[in-house]
Design a protein around this motif. Structure first.
Motif, short mmCIF file in Angstrom:
data_model
loop_
_atom_site.label_atom_id
_atom_site.label_comp_id
_atom_site.label_asym_id
_atom_site.label_seq_id
_atom_site.Cartn_x
_atom_site.Cartn_y
_atom_site.Cartn_z
N TYR A 61 0.85 -1.20 0.00
CA TYR A 61 0.00 0.00 0.00
C TYR A 61 0.89 1.24 0.00
O TYR A 61 1.75 1.40 0.85
CB TYR A 61 -0.89 0.00 1.24
N PHE A 112 0.54 5.18 0.43
CA PHE A 112 -0.44 6.17 0.85
C PHE A 112 -0.22 7.50 0.13
O PHE A 112 0.86 7.76 -0.43
CB PHE A 112 -0.36 6.38 2.36
N GLU A 143 0.04 10.64 1.28
CA GLU A 143 1.10 11.52 1.76
C GLU A 143 2.22 10.66 2.33
O GLU A 143 2.07 9.46 2.46
CB GLU A 143 0.56 12.52 2.80
N ALA A 144 3.32 11.31 2.65
CA ALA A 144 4.47 10.55 3.14
C ALA A 144 4.05 9.70 4.32
O ALA A 144 3.39 10.17 5.24
CB ALA A 144 5.57 11.50 3.56
N SER A 145 4.41 8.43 4.31
CA SER A 145 3.97 7.54 5.38
C SER A 145 5.15 6.74 5.91
O SER A 145 4.96 5.70 6.51
CB SER A 145 2.90 6.61 4.85
N PHE A 205 8.04 5.60 8.40
CA PHE A 205 8.16 5.69 9.85
C PHE A 205 9.23 6.72 10.19
O PHE A 205 10.39 6.57 9.79
CB PHE A 205 8.55 4.34 10.44
N PRO A 206 8.88 7.78 10.93
CA PRO A 206 9.86 8.84 11.17
C PRO A 206 11.03 8.39 12.07
O PRO A 206 12.07 9.02 12.05
CB PRO A 206 9.04 9.94 11.86
N HIS A 207 10.84 7.31 12.83
CA HIS A 207 11.91 6.89 13.74
C HIS A 207 12.89 5.94 13.06
O HIS A 207 13.85 5.51 13.69
CB HIS A 207 11.32 6.24 15.00
N ALA A 210 9.97 -3.79 5.95
CA ALA A 210 9.17 -4.57 4.99
C ALA A 210 9.87 -5.87 4.62
O ALA A 210 9.26 -6.94 4.65
CB ALA A 210 8.89 -3.74 3.75
N HIS A 233 12.79 12.93 7.53
CA HIS A 233 12.74 14.40 7.50
C HIS A 233 13.91 15.00 6.73
O HIS A 233 13.92 16.20 6.48
CB HIS A 233 12.66 14.96 8.93
N ARG A 271 10.86 10.73 -0.53
CA ARG A 271 10.11 9.96 0.47
C ARG A 271 9.12 9.01 -0.22
O ARG A 271 8.97 7.87 0.17
CB ARG A 271 9.33 10.91 1.38
N ARG A 277 9.29 0.33 -0.37
CA ARG A 277 8.89 -0.41 0.82
C ARG A 277 7.66 -1.27 0.54
O ARG A 277 7.59 -2.44 0.95
CB ARG A 277 8.60 0.58 1.96
N ALA A 278 6.69 -0.70 -0.19
CA ALA A 278 5.47 -1.46 -0.50
C ALA A 278 5.80 -2.66 -1.40
O ALA A 278 5.15 -3.70 -1.30
CB ALA A 278 4.44 -0.56 -1.17
N VAL A 294 0.02 1.75 8.21
CA VAL A 294 1.18 1.40 7.39
C VAL A 294 1.79 0.09 7.89
O VAL A 294 2.03 -0.84 7.11
CB VAL A 294 2.25 2.52 7.43
N THR A 299 -0.24 -2.90 6.89
CA THR A 299 -0.05 -3.33 5.50
C THR A 299 1.33 -3.94 5.30
O THR A 299 1.60 -4.54 4.27
CB THR A 299 -0.24 -2.18 4.48
N LEU A 300 2.23 -3.77 6.28
CA LEU A 300 3.56 -4.38 6.20
C LEU A 300 3.61 -5.63 7.09
O LEU A 300 4.66 -5.98 7.61
CB LEU A 300 4.64 -3.37 6.58
N LEU A 318 7.95 5.65 18.74
CA LEU A 318 7.48 7.00 18.45
C LEU A 318 7.11 7.76 19.73
O LEU A 318 7.01 8.98 19.72
CB LEU A 318 6.28 6.96 17.50
N HIS A 349 9.34 17.27 10.76
CA HIS A 349 8.39 16.26 10.28
C HIS A 349 7.12 16.91 9.76
O HIS A 349 6.50 16.42 8.85
CB HIS A 349 8.02 15.30 11.41
#
Lengths: 353, 232
Positions: free
Chosen positions: A81, A83, A85-87, A89-91, A101, A131, A138, A145-146, B125, B128-129, B144, B229
């Motif tokens: 999938y 998405f 907008e940017a999805s 993981f920020p960490h 994945a 970021h 991104r 990743r998908a 997300v 789906t992963l 997070l 972010h």
């Protein structure tokens, strides 16, 4: 073949319901097209299991994902999938996101991670965090990743909508290469006709939650071209027949007509699609040999609609079906009527591969 | 040496109590805050209010009710006696129970805020992963919410160190058992022993200042990264 069979009926908010009973092709890119609020995203979320729907049926590649009371949880459905907008993981770094994945990938033959990274051109970005990436970068990592989850279908929800025009142009070629390389079917939600004509093989048009048309892109092109009645256009399938280096032009064959276009480096026999806006087609009674317009094709008037800002003329031309938008004055001057033979001058057209 | 052995005992006991309470609070607040951040049930409102009550109630009220509950005639007291633990008031573990109730909002609130800020998208997300519900919690929500957990732990610890009213109501003033720094200061003042009170109070002041300053500079640094972010 991972054919997708759907049957659902679910409230969309407001008084609309999303009602789809359909079968989507098991290969190639199926564009899901419609204006905002038409239910496109909801349909994709339903397929991924993110949008519950009681009593619906969903069978993917012969496997029931939802049927009767049984319903697979999202993490048990083999989907990729992307998405809107940017999805990411920020960490996690770009590499961390990809590893998330690939560690969980579905079993079965899968494209190599190295190849996917190369295909999307993200090799140099792997150590960066989300970021530190541009919007386009991104989204490319998110697409990779998908793919790395090794899904049996790929769902893309307007992956370019949040990007500016330059970024869209940056990603579109990657998507086209992707479409040529992956064997799994891809559902691509969009409200952009240009993305659709560049990418999709077949189209499902949604309007206020209902399926308005479905089929091969050239079959539904008339419906698609009228999706915005004030700016209609036509899609013509064509093939490059000749390259003329001296004039810096290529000649493409569309239906029975030969049309000239600027040479953008296409090879002979390349299949292309031409997008002709109605406002770029003008009409004349005789074939002007003394005009600078390159493309003039014989045509016959099929139908005439009067609109608030002029007349919309449906033509049967030698290049295929065309729309022409002309002023009321011109229509009276030409004494336009159904069945009339005349010439269509195509002032400009967009070409997509 | 500005501290006498009794002062040192009080300091040690206070640190021990705050550590135990912080640990217990993190363990019970994590599922509680997660449930609050995810649920749409009507009961969310009343539960949130119950968790927040210690913020507005006088500590003596909490202490009084806990004393009633844990006393020989209270239901908790009867249970602990039947279970062979004996009575909790005027023991270290009685203080632990009181402090957990008293500091609960200071731990639940930062966790709840951090978990709500994660939003639905990262979890979708992850789903789906191929990540199941537990995996989503441990691989997405926990990392997070790192800053939220740190804030919660520091606030829970500092607030427990600083309590007085509940301690006096259910702990009394037993050296090495329930006599915390705040009570020790009170005793010094009662005995007009101002210089001892001064040393302990100043230590508490410096401790609180340093802890809060560290926390604020940490969350401020995190926020500036978070600001980037936001451009997503």
């Amino acid at each position: 073949m991972t054919k997708i069979e759907l049957d659902l009926d679910l409230p969309l908010g407001g008084s609309f319901r999303l009602v789809v009973a359909s079968q989507l092709p098991g290969r190639g890119i199926t564009g899901i097209f419609g204006h905002s609020g038409s239910g496109k995203t909801t349909l994709l979320r339903f397929i991924a299991g993110l949008q519950p729907c009681k009593g619906a049926t969903l069978i993917v590649g012969g496997q029931p994902w939802q049927s009767g009371k049984q319903c697979l949880a999202p993490h048990k459905r083999s989907v990729g999938y992307v998405f809107q907008e940017a999805s990411l993981f920020p960490h996690l770094s770009a590499k961390g996101n990809l590893d998330y994945a690939s560690k969980r990938a579905w079993p079965g033959s899968s494209p190599l991670k190295r190849d996917i990274i190369e295909l999307l051109g993200i090799g140099s970005l792997l150590n960066r965090y989300p970021h530190q990436l541009s919007g386009g970068e991104r989204q490319r990592v998110a697409i990779a990743r998908a793919l790395l989850i090794n899904p049996s279908i790929l769902l893309m929800d307007e992956p370019l909508a949040a990007l500016d025009e330059a970024r869209k142009q940056e990603i579109l070629p990657y998507l086209q290469t992707l479409a040529a390389h992956i064997a799994i079917p891809m559902l691509y939600v969009t409200h952009s006709v240009s993305e659709l004509s560049r990418l999709a093989d077949s189209v499902l048009i949604l309007d206020k939650g209902r399926v308005k048309a479905q089929g091969d892109i050239t079959q539904v092109s008339e419906m698609l071209g009228l999706s915005d009645p004030l700016h209609p256009f036509s899609i013509l399938p064509a093939q490059v027949s000749e390259v003329h280096p001296h004039w810096k032009l290529v000649c493409v064959k569309s239906h029975k007509a030969s049309l000239w276009l600027p040479d953008t480096g296409l090879a002979v026999k390349t299949k292309v699609r031409l997008i002709v806006q109605a406002k770029d087609v003008s009409l004349s009674i005789s074939a002007h040999q003394d005009s600078s317009i390159l493309n003039i094709v014989p045509a016959r008037v099929d139908d005439i609609h009067s609109q608030t800002d002029g007349m919309l003329v449906k033509l049967h031309s030698e290049a295929g079906p065309l729309w022409a938008k002309i002023s009321l004055r011109s229509a009276e001057h030409l004494q336009l009527h159904s069945g009339q033979a005349l010439y269509a001058q195509i002032k400009s057209m967009a070409l997509s591969q | 040496m500005p501290f006498n052995p009794e002062d040192m005992g009080a300091i040690w006991l206070t640190l021990k109590l705050a550590s135990v309470v912080t640990l217990i609070l993190l363990i019970i607040s994590t599922p509680l805050a997660w449930w609050l951040s995810q649920t749409r049930s009507w009961i969310k409102g009343p539960i949130t209010v119950i968790v927040a009550l210690p913020l507005v109630l006088p500590p003596t009220v909490i202490g009084f009710y806990l004393l009633m509950l844990m006393g020989p005639n209270g239901p908790v007291g009867q249970f602990t006696q039947a279970a062979g633990i004996g009575l909790l008031p005027f023991t270290f573990w009685g203080l632990v129970v009181g402090s957990v109730c008293y500091s609960l909002p200071f731990v639940v609130q930062p966790l709840y805020n951090a978990m709500s800020a994660v939003g639905a998208r990262p979890l979708e997300v992850a789903a789906t992963l191929r990540a199941g519900p537990w995996e989503r919690f441990f691989t997405v929500v926990l990392p997070l919410c790192k800053t939220g957990f740190l804030t919660a732990a520091v606030l829970g610890f500092a607030h427990t160190v600083g309590e007085f009213g509940v301690v006096l109501m259910i702990g009394g003033n037993i050296p090495q058992e329930t006599r915390l720094v705040s009570v020790q200061i009170y005793d010094h003042v009662e005995a007009l022993n101002y210089s001892q009170a001064h040393w302990l109070s100043a230590t508490m002041l410096v401790f609180s200042f340093v802890v809060l300053l560290a926390l604020y500079s940490l969350t401020a640094a995190k926020k500036s990264v978070g600001g980037q972010h936001d451009k997503d």
